[in-house]
Scaffold this active site. Structure first.
Site, PDB file in Angstrom:
ATOM      1  N   ARG A 116     -19.961   9.359  -0.254  1.00 29.48           N
ATOM      2  CA  ARG A 116     -21.385   9.142   0.034  1.00 29.48           C
ATOM      3  C   ARG A 116     -21.880  10.222   0.999  1.00 29.48           C
ATOM      4  O   ARG A 116     -21.819  10.045   2.221  1.00 29.48           O
ATOM      5  CB  ARG A 116     -21.601   7.761   0.638  1.00 29.48           C
ATOM      6  CG  ARG A 116     -21.118   6.610  -0.235  1.00 29.48           C
ATOM      7  CD  ARG A 116     -21.492   5.272   0.379  1.00 29.48           C
ATOM      8  NE  ARG A 116     -20.936   4.169  -0.383  1.00 29.48           N
ATOM      9  CZ  ARG A 116     -19.846   3.493  -0.041  1.00 29.48           C
ATOM     10  NH1 ARG A 116     -19.189   3.821   1.068  1.00 29.48           N
ATOM     11  NH2 ARG A 116     -19.405   2.487  -0.779  1.00 29.48           N
TER      12      ARG A 116
ATOM     13  N   THR B  40     -24.253   9.368   4.115  1.00 26.05           N
ATOM     14  CA  THR B  40     -23.836   8.447   5.178  1.00 26.05           C
ATOM     15  C   THR B  40     -24.282   8.957   6.544  1.00 26.05           C
ATOM     16  O   THR B  40     -24.158  10.147   6.851  1.00 26.05           O
ATOM     17  CB  THR B  40     -22.306   8.282   5.166  1.00 26.05           C
ATOM     18  OG1 THR B  40     -21.899   7.801   3.884  1.00 26.05           O
ATOM     19  CG2 THR B  40     -21.854   7.285   6.226  1.00 26.05           C
TER      20      THR B  40
ATOM     21  N   CYS C 245      -0.166   2.329   6.469  1.00 23.25           N
ATOM     22  CA  CYS C 245       0.259   1.003   6.902  1.00 23.25           C
ATOM     23  C   CYS C 245       0.521   0.153   5.665  1.00 23.25           C
ATOM     24  O   CYS C 245       0.104   0.494   4.557  1.00 23.25           O
ATOM     25  CB  CYS C 245      -0.790   0.358   7.805  1.00 23.25           C
ATOM     26  SG  CYS C 245      -2.421   0.168   7.049  1.00 23.25           S
TER      27      CYS C 245
ATOM     28  N   CYS D   3       0.800  -1.234   0.000  1.00 20.01           N
ATOM     29  CA  CYS D   3       0.000   0.000   0.000  1.00 20.01           C
ATOM     30  C   CYS D   3       0.829   1.278   0.000  1.00 20.01           C
ATOM     31  O   CYS D   3       0.281   2.363  -0.170  1.00 20.01           O
ATOM     32  CB  CYS D   3      -0.955   0.011   1.186  1.00 20.01           C
ATOM     33  SG  CYS D   3      -2.141  -1.344   1.155  1.00 20.01           S
TER      34      CYS D   3
ATOM     35  N   SER E  48     -11.558   0.913   3.962  1.00 18.58           N
ATOM     36  CA  SER E  48     -11.300   1.580   2.686  1.00 18.58           C
ATOM     37  C   SER E  48     -12.040   0.865   1.562  1.00 18.58           C
ATOM     38  O   SER E  48     -12.358  -0.319   1.653  1.00 18.58           O
ATOM     39  CB  SER E  48      -9.799   1.606   2.399  1.00 18.58           C
ATOM     40  OG  SER E  48      -9.268   0.285   2.382  1.00 18.58           O
TER      41      SER E  48
END
Length: 424
Positions: A249, A252, A408, A123, A276
């Site tokens: 969104r 939400t 991370c 990542c 995610s």
């Protein structure tokens, strides 16, 4: 083993290390500009598409990458042959997408004389590409280069670790490298007491910040609208232009998030709403030695002040930023208090919350425009995308300031970089 004991020792007592970070003396202002500084000249990104059902579901990663490569060069009117190297972060393509990236280079009109490499540090691949290009500039290999990240999670196989020795069964840490990412999130939540309610509240905040930023046009300067084709439900091909992130969104709510079932474990707290999103996208960052940027009359959007990557236990890989950020800050001679914005990748709300609380970072400094829970997380793209978003937001604010990018890394690592915005 000693390294593991040190990290686990840090985990056991958070208040002491957190207060130590906060109590450190503030840095003595900003460093003087140096001709040898590695600077960020410019950066652009595609919108982030929803994998499997968004506007990029039928778009290959070389096309996404070509869009941002072309835009960055055109924006600053740089001749492609001036590039000394290109580094592209990618996770899911075979060979880290080396062939795909070279194809994208040619589709962008960049000549064969410009070399290219592909990099996969999971990542953090996009940020690792930035570090790799910066390293080449620092060691004198070239004066200007392009760092990129790209991922089509729609068109790539996920979850296959490849050919691995059966001896991993004999080694706990080796086995832990294959723990599904969602389970590592559950491990962090359970081990450090990150409640479902706190995770959902963090996710809601990410969505609200991203929705506000999108409605105000805060992403407009960084996004390259991409015209592409999609197959509709009838199999007909149509042309569309994707111009904004698809995962945001605005509707939400906490009530809606609370209704979602755990995604990875019965009785768990990690859901589709506080994790995610699976996404498609690309980003490109142009870097140069300051002296070369000035010689060519190029703008200076930021200065790379430090970079650090650290190892942590694989079964709680999400804690990586809590150890990478202090390492990068120390290299830059800074403290948490010196930083205006922390762009911390929201792989999961559990791990992002842990890192923010561990370091004592004020909530208002974290992902002010939303993060991966709302925007999406195209794996190889994210690190480069964060750099583009961070520096554009600091530019929008106008004053000289520092920002941090961190994430991370699967198998147990964390990466972080410190950037300075020089001011308007």
């Amino acid at each position: 083993m000693h390294r593991l004991q040190v990290v686990l020792g840090h985990l056991a007592g958070r208040s002491e290390s957190s207060s130590a970070l906060q109590a450190a003396p503030c840095s003595a202002g900003f460093p003087q500009a140096s001709a040898s500084d590695v600077v960020v000249v410019h950066g652009r990104r595609t919108p982030i598409g929803r994998a499997g059902r968004g506007g990029f579901k039928d778009t290959t990663p070389d096309e996404l990458l070509s869009a941002v490569l072309t835009a960055v060069l055109q924006d600053v009117k740089l001749k492609p042959e001036c590039l000394g190297d290109i580094s592209v972060g990618n996770v899911l393509q075979p060979g880290a997408g080396a062939a795909m990236a070279r194809i994208a280079q040619f589709l962008s009109g960049i000549p064969e004389t410009v070399p290219l490499s592909a990099v996969n540090r999971q990542c953090s691949s996009g940020l690792q590409a930035v570090a790799n290009i910066a390293g080449g500039i620092r060691n004198g290999s070239y004066d200007i280069g392009m760092a990129c990240g790209v991922e089509s999670m729609t068109l790539s196989e996920r979850g296959n670790p490849g050919n691995i020795s059966s001896r991993l069964l004999e080694n706990e840490k080796a086995r832990d490298c294959l723990i599904p990412m969602g389970i590592t999130s559950e491990n962090v939540a359970e081990r450090f007491g990150i409640s479902r309610q706190k995770q959902d509240a963090f996710a809601l905040a990410s969505q609200q910040k991203a929705a506000s930023a999108q409605s105000k046009g805060c992403f407009r300067a960084e996004i390259v609208p991409v015209t592409t084709t999609v197959l509709d439900d009838k199999g007909d091909r149509k042309t569309i232009t994707v111009s904004q992130d698809e995962g945001v969104r605005p509707s939400t709510t906490m009530e809606g998030l609370a209704k979602l079932k755990p995604a990875f474990k019965d009785g768990g707290s990690t859901t589709a709403g506080n994790s995610s999103q699976v996404s498609d996208g690309a980003a490109a960052v142009l870097l140069a030695r300051r002296s070369k940027a000035e010689e060519l009359g190029l703008p200076i959007l930021g200065v790379l002040r430090s970079y650090a990557v650290v190892g942590v236990p694989p079964d709680i890989m999400g804690i990586g930023p809590a150890y990478a950020i202090p390492a990068a800050l120390q290299k830059a001679g800074l403290t948490v208090n010196d930083i205006d914005i922390f762009e911390i990748n929201e792989a999961f709300a559990s791990q992002a919350l842990y890192c923010v609380e561990k370091l004592g970072i004020p909530a208002e400094k974290v992902n002010p425009l939303g993060g991966a829970i709302a925007l999406g997380h195209p794996l190889g793209c994210t690190g480069a995308r964060q750099v583009v978003t961070l520096l554009n937001e600091l530019k929008r604010r106008g004053r000289r300031a520092y920002g941090v990018v961190s994430m991370c890394i699967g198998t147990g690592m964390g990466a972080a970089a410190v950037f300075e915005y020089p001011g308007n």
